[in-house]
Motif scaffolding. Sequence first.
Motif, PDB file in Angstrom:
ATOM      1  N   UNK A  52      -6.890  -0.759  -5.745  1.00 16.92           N
ATOM      2  CA  UNK A  52      -5.881  -1.779  -6.058  1.00 16.92           C
ATOM      3  C   UNK A  52      -5.180  -2.229  -4.782  1.00 16.92           C
ATOM      4  N   UNK A  53      -4.858  -1.263  -3.936  1.00 17.74           N
ATOM      5  CA  UNK A  53      -4.183  -1.599  -2.677  1.00 17.74           C
ATOM      6  C   UNK A  53      -5.066  -2.502  -1.823  1.00 17.74           C
ATOM      7  N   UNK A  54      -6.350  -2.165  -1.738  1.00 15.56           N
ATOM      8  CA  UNK A  54      -7.290  -2.987  -0.964  1.00 15.56           C
ATOM      9  C   UNK A  54      -7.321  -4.403  -1.530  1.00 15.56           C
ATOM     10  N   UNK A  55      -7.315  -4.500  -2.861  1.00 15.92           N
ATOM     11  CA  UNK A  55      -7.392  -5.809  -3.499  1.00 15.92           C
ATOM     12  C   UNK A  55      -6.114  -6.615  -3.340  1.00 15.92           C
ATOM     13  N   UNK A  56      -4.961  -5.944  -3.481  1.00 17.62           N
ATOM     14  CA  UNK A  56      -3.684  -6.652  -3.500  1.00 17.62           C
ATOM     15  C   UNK A  56      -3.105  -6.938  -2.120  1.00 17.62           C
ATOM     16  N   UNK A  85       0.823  -1.206   0.000  1.00 17.97           N
ATOM     17  CA  UNK A  85       0.000   0.000   0.000  1.00 17.97           C
ATOM     18  C   UNK A  85       0.859   1.258   0.000  1.00 17.97           C
ATOM     19  N   UNK A  86       2.000   1.210   0.686  1.00 14.32           N
ATOM     20  CA  UNK A  86       2.854   2.399   0.724  1.00 14.32           C
ATOM     21  C   UNK A  86       3.462   2.677  -0.658  1.00 14.32           C
ATOM     22  N   UNK A  87       3.588   1.627  -1.492  1.00 16.75           N
ATOM     23  CA  UNK A  87       4.078   1.846  -2.857  1.00 16.75           C
ATOM     24  C   UNK A  87       2.977   2.414  -3.747  1.00 16.75           C
ATOM     25  N   UNK A  88       1.765   1.930  -3.551  1.00 13.09           N
ATOM     26  CA  UNK A  88       0.669   2.357  -4.419  1.00 13.09           C
ATOM     27  C   UNK A  88       0.119   3.724  -4.032  1.00 13.09           C
ATOM     28  N   UNK A 141      -8.470   5.000  -7.443  1.00 12.89           N
ATOM     29  CA  UNK A 141      -8.225   3.771  -8.193  1.00 12.89           C
ATOM     30  C   UNK A 141      -7.042   2.996  -7.601  1.00 12.89           C
ATOM     31  N   UNK A 142      -5.973   3.714  -7.256  1.00 12.39           N
ATOM     32  CA  UNK A 142      -4.826   3.041  -6.616  1.00 12.39           C
ATOM     33  C   UNK A 142      -5.221   2.482  -5.255  1.00 12.39           C
ATOM     34  N   UNK A 143      -6.095   3.220  -4.571  1.00 14.44           N
ATOM     35  CA  UNK A 143      -6.535   2.755  -3.256  1.00 14.44           C
ATOM     36  C   UNK A 143      -7.291   1.438  -3.382  1.00 14.44           C
ATOM     37  N   UNK A 179      -6.805  -3.930   4.387  1.00 23.77           N
ATOM     38  CA  UNK A 179      -7.308  -2.610   3.996  1.00 23.77           C
ATOM     39  C   UNK A 179      -8.768  -2.650   3.599  1.00 23.77           C
ATOM     40  N   UNK A 180      -9.447  -1.557   3.862  1.00 24.25           N
ATOM     41  CA  UNK A 180     -10.797  -1.388   3.339  1.00 24.25           C
ATOM     42  C   UNK A 180     -11.040   0.094   3.168  1.00 24.25           C
ATOM     43  N   UNK A 181     -11.990   0.411   2.299  1.00 22.54           N
ATOM     44  CA  UNK A 181     -12.349   1.808   2.070  1.00 22.54           C
ATOM     45  C   UNK A 181     -13.681   2.083   2.739  1.00 22.54           C
ATOM     46  N   UNK A 182     -13.704   3.167   3.482  1.00 22.77           N
ATOM     47  CA  UNK A 182     -14.879   3.491   4.296  1.00 22.77           C
ATOM     48  C   UNK A 182     -15.413   4.855   3.896  1.00 22.77           C
ATOM     49  N   UNK A 183     -16.758   4.938   3.786  1.00 22.55           N
ATOM     50  CA  UNK A 183     -17.367   6.267   3.721  1.00 22.55           C
ATOM     51  C   UNK A 183     -18.329   6.353   4.884  1.00 22.55           C
ATOM     52  N   UNK A 184     -18.856   7.514   5.166  1.00 21.06           N
ATOM     53  CA  UNK A 184     -19.822   7.630   6.261  1.00 21.06           C
ATOM     54  C   UNK A 184     -21.079   6.840   5.958  1.00 21.06           C
ATOM     55  N   UNK A 185     -21.307   6.593   4.664  1.00 19.94           N
ATOM     56  CA  UNK A 185     -22.478   5.809   4.289  1.00 19.94           C
ATOM     57  C   UNK A 185     -22.344   4.376   4.788  1.00 19.94           C
TER      58      UNK A 185
END
Lengths: 421, 90, 186
Positions: free
Chosen positions: B61-65, B24-27, B57-59, B71-77
């Motif tokens: 990829x990072x979550x996937x790889x 993730x630090x690379x992406x 988009x890189x984020x 890793x996960x992506x969070x919104x208030x929703x």
Amino acid sequence: MTTSRRRGAPTTQRLFAAQGPGLVEHKQRFGPLPELPGTALVSLLDRSGLTGRGGAGFPAGRKIASVTARKAVVIGNGAEGEPLSHKDAELLSRAPHLVLDGLQVAAAAVSADKVVMYVPSRAVTKIKAAVSERRSAKVDRHRVTVVAAPDGFVAGEESAVVRRIEGGPALPRDRTVPSSISGVRGHPTLVNNVETLAHIALIARYGSGWFRSLGDPSEPGTMLVTLTGGATTRSVLEVPTGTQLTDLVGHLGITDPRALRAVLVGGYHGSWIPGAMVTGARLSRAGLAHLGASPGAGIIHALPADQCGLARTADVLGYLAGESARQCGPCRNGLPQLARLFEDLGYHRVDDRLVDEVCRMIDLIDGRGSCRHPDGTARLARSALDAFASDITHHRHRRCEAALTSAHGAGRPRHHTSGSR
Amino acid sequence: MRTPSTSPTRLHIDWTRCQGRGLCTELLPRLLGRDVWGYPIARDGSREPAVSPSALSEARTAVDLCPRLALSLITDVTRGPGNRKAGTSL
Amino acid sequence: MIDQALWALGRGTGITALAFMTAALFLGIATRSGRPLLMLPRFAVADVHRFASLAGTLLVVLHIVLLFLDPYAQLRLVDFIVPFLGTYRPLWLGLGTLAFDLLAVVIVTSLLRHRLGVRAFRAAHWATYCLWPVAMAHALGNGTDAGRAWFLLFAGCCAVTVCGALVWRLHANYTEYAGTRTSGRP
């Protein structure tokens, strides 16, 4: 408006007003528990201004209101992993039925499916006895399960409690949603400190006006404090919020401000207040905010003038490092390293480089873990650097003020073994 | 993918899973640095750094790889009441 | 004529699949190390590992389909799922079936890893250390070209790669930050 004279509402000594811990004495003093329909409890607690007594101080009404979905789990948390705290143990020992009353009230308010008391192993027998006493008397509407909490520092952390109740280890878990939405096995879960539940039981009987009649108006009521340090051994007192710190320290037999080096408020995840700043400080958010401290779970620990604050903090940091759940890299690696650096600060040689390294290590651990253990540890370390700044200067010159003040004369400051109960 | 324009997307690190492998630090070099032990550290000092739309988009990829699925992506929703699934990734 | 083609392609895809599986295993170990590989940054190592695995899987599927269609091979559908029931060299064929079963488990759990969680994914992934030797044994035992020099050279190269990767895997400083970190959960 409820009349607080009804059934002889307790005045200053509220939580321990009954003559004994049994159900009979409890009923004699407090009478039956009124039934509160669903939303009534939330608005009652909102009006009373009760905040959580487990350390975080979140408004109790709002917390219950956030549990909306079905099949909720309600947990009374008496784990008290903090070595300097004894108030929950005292409460469970002397007034278990107030806690269990509060648990029933909360369970009714969220239509709980499962109700649990989470207490240290040494309290399990007593609480189970109290629960079966109530069952025989047909007092409880919800059935209560008692789960033993292990002895570690983090065992009382909310996600650790949830995990333990699920049958797993009492270690924190990563969360992206609060427990009130998804907790025990994905169900909405309400976790309340046992003291909060006890206050709820009293508010249900005597009303919000009565509750507010004591304490700081912005965070009213009474709270239990655990006092340690000084000549007397540990004691637990019930005091109104906003009580003067000097009064509390006075209970420990320390009346001369020069005999006090500092006070630790909030336990091992709290903050040091230097002796000179204790006058005028009050045990409330408002009364401590300007000192960078917060009442937390009411833990007050006095450091006498003949003890070195840096050394004591180093000992505590060593303990905290050992209590890490070791699940998260920055905590597992950073806390022991911080403890080693602080040991140098407290006991060995000090130079600029060391202080910089300490600051950098604190920044590396703060906020980088799945629970707040590293955050609390960082807070303690930072407050020590602040409160004992003059001691750092002394140690730089290979002197220690505490050692000079010590009745035993010059030499190394007295050690304190932390983590002992 | 619906990302409401009002609530920023944040990167959530499950520290109990992270082993500081550094993908993730690379992406996401502008978002994350690396500490002395190899673990990612948010450059803005926050617990859950906000991910700018250009880095989204890189984020993902990072979550996937991420080999540890940390890793996960969070919104208030995803965090709001009524959404019980923890760690919903976008 | 078609039969010859199917037979040749059937074997060819098998051998190529083995090459990709060797690469995938090596890259998997490289991914675990958390280190970059030559010019590949860490995320690329992980990415190429997945590509090699999926390409290898595709080749295995082709290998199986072609042999199923080939009348000379005389394979029934059950031989592709349940091992050791075949008529021609049942042991070595069975190992091939077993390898395919293991591969199916690994690939499916990998594709569904976000839903399964890291523990289930990792547990299933250990099967890859079993998968490669089983596949290699199948190739050596069942493969028609097994006796040929070029095949033995190829197999030797694969074996050296895997052994080298295993030695690396077991080395003390295998992971990038092994020296600076304290140990994990007891």
